[in-house]
Design a protein around this motif. Sequence first.
Motif, PDB file in Angstrom:
ATOM      1  N   LEU A   1      -6.209  -0.839   6.877  1.00 16.39           N
ATOM      2  CA  LEU A   1      -5.361  -0.574   5.528  1.00 16.39           C
ATOM      3  C   LEU A   1      -6.645  -0.345   5.033  1.00 16.39           C
ATOM      4  N   LYS A   2      -6.222   1.097   4.089  1.00 12.85           N
ATOM      5  CA  LYS A   2      -7.452   1.514   3.198  1.00 12.85           C
ATOM      6  C   LYS A   2      -6.954   1.581   1.662  1.00 12.85           C
ATOM      7  N   HIS A   3      -7.871   1.889   0.761  1.00 14.40           N
ATOM      8  CA  HIS A   3      -8.003   0.993  -0.656  1.00 14.40           C
ATOM      9  C   HIS A   3      -7.492  -0.207  -1.050  1.00 14.40           C
ATOM     10  N   VAL A   4      -8.150  -1.105  -0.032  1.00 16.20           N
ATOM     11  CA  VAL A   4      -7.548  -2.165  -0.522  1.00 16.20           C
ATOM     12  C   VAL A   4      -8.278  -2.881  -1.447  1.00 16.20           C
TER      13      VAL A   4
ATOM     14  N   LEU B   1       4.420   0.643  11.468  1.00 17.59           N
ATOM     15  CA  LEU B   1       3.101  -0.504  11.211  1.00 17.59           C
ATOM     16  C   LEU B   1       3.625  -2.086  10.919  1.00 17.59           C
ATOM     17  N   ARG B   2       4.599  -2.410  10.727  1.00 23.60           N
ATOM     18  CA  ARG B   2       4.854  -3.769  10.582  1.00 23.60           C
ATOM     19  C   ARG B   2       5.081  -4.297  11.511  1.00 23.60           C
TER      20      ARG B   2
ATOM     21  N   ILE C   1       1.041  -1.440   0.142  1.00 24.52           N
ATOM     22  CA  ILE C   1      -0.124   0.333  -0.074  1.00 24.52           C
ATOM     23  C   ILE C   1       0.497   1.193  -0.061  1.00 24.52           C
ATOM     24  N   PRO C   2       0.323   1.953  -0.596  1.00 23.84           N
ATOM     25  CA  PRO C   2       1.460   3.836  -0.446  1.00 23.84           C
ATOM     26  C   PRO C   2       1.646   4.317   1.057  1.00 23.84           C
ATOM     27  N   ASP C   3       2.927   4.510   0.956  1.00 19.32           N
ATOM     28  CA  ASP C   3       3.092   4.876   2.321  1.00 19.32           C
ATOM     29  C   ASP C   3       2.595   6.453   2.100  1.00 19.32           C
TER      30      ASP C   3
ATOM     31  N   TYR D   1      -3.274   3.678   8.728  1.00 20.93           N
ATOM     32  CA  TYR D   1      -3.766   4.034  10.302  1.00 20.93           C
ATOM     33  C   TYR D   1      -3.746   3.626  11.055  1.00 20.93           C
ATOM     34  N   TRP D   2      -2.911   3.167  12.250  1.00 27.56           N
ATOM     35  CA  TRP D   2      -2.637   2.908  13.290  1.00 27.56           C
ATOM     36  C   TRP D   2      -2.740   3.626  14.526  1.00 27.56           C
TER      37      TRP D   2
END
Length: 302
Positions: free
Chosen positions: A107-110, A91-92, A61-63, A69-70
Amino acid sequence: PEPSKVNVSGGDVLERHASHIAAGDAARFQKVNAEHFGFRHALARQSFFNVPDLVRLSERIPDHEGFKYWQSGDIDVSDGWNVRPVKRLTLRETIEGIALSNSVVVLKHVEQDPVFGPVLRELLQNVFDAAPKAFQDDVTIGECLIFINSPNRKTAYHFDLEPSFLLQVSGEKTAFAWMNGDRTLTTDLELEDYCAGNTSAGVYKPHRQADAGAYPLSPGDGVHFPSTGPHWVQNGDAVSISVNVNFDLRSLHSRLQYAYAVNHRMRKLGLNPTSPGERPWIDSAKAGAWATARQADVLRMR
């Protein structure tokens, strides 16, 4: 029909179904964006909703802030998205240690992902097809998000402008949902603040908790939240993975949102604006003015 097979990372196989939404829930979907309701789905059959594949997804996913978001640390129901109780891990690290990190990851736009995307775009189409035609005609775009929650983690009280569908894939949680349209619960001031950019504008009112519908969610369960319908989520004792489907609507994102945003500006100037819906022609004028102002801002930045 027999599901087709699609190879994904690590040699896993995922199943693609003619529809992920239970056929018996068709009548419930006629109430989309009018009230909250529960439904059943087949998404939990997929094998790629696991921590290693989600870590790989997060790295594809693009950074960009709009895609990831977390949040970590203890939060209360009344806390917003911007609260930072503790310093975040990467995030990892957060996803790999989700069982112990007391975190929520979004995780968005997946649906745009080359691996998860085919099934999630299919899911988007399934939900769209199940909705009433008036809703379909109002849709401008759909999106899928993945929520990963630590055991016993809360997702704070909030509302969204987009009507959404939360599908539980792994673990258990309880979602609490209120009806939209109740201005004694979600006030015009909160909506104005939200439409002006504050995604944590919803104010939790403990004395109204008993008014919420409670939806215990296990894998295969889902719940629909109508636009501006407040909700919060209490995770169970295990790691939770869920998929959220939402839609932008022309009537909300090009008219109602702009009218509330203009009211927010007017109130800052000491004026007492008319609430959206009271005089539709005024709402249209406000929306047009806001759209023109936004376009002017875009042109100035070029």
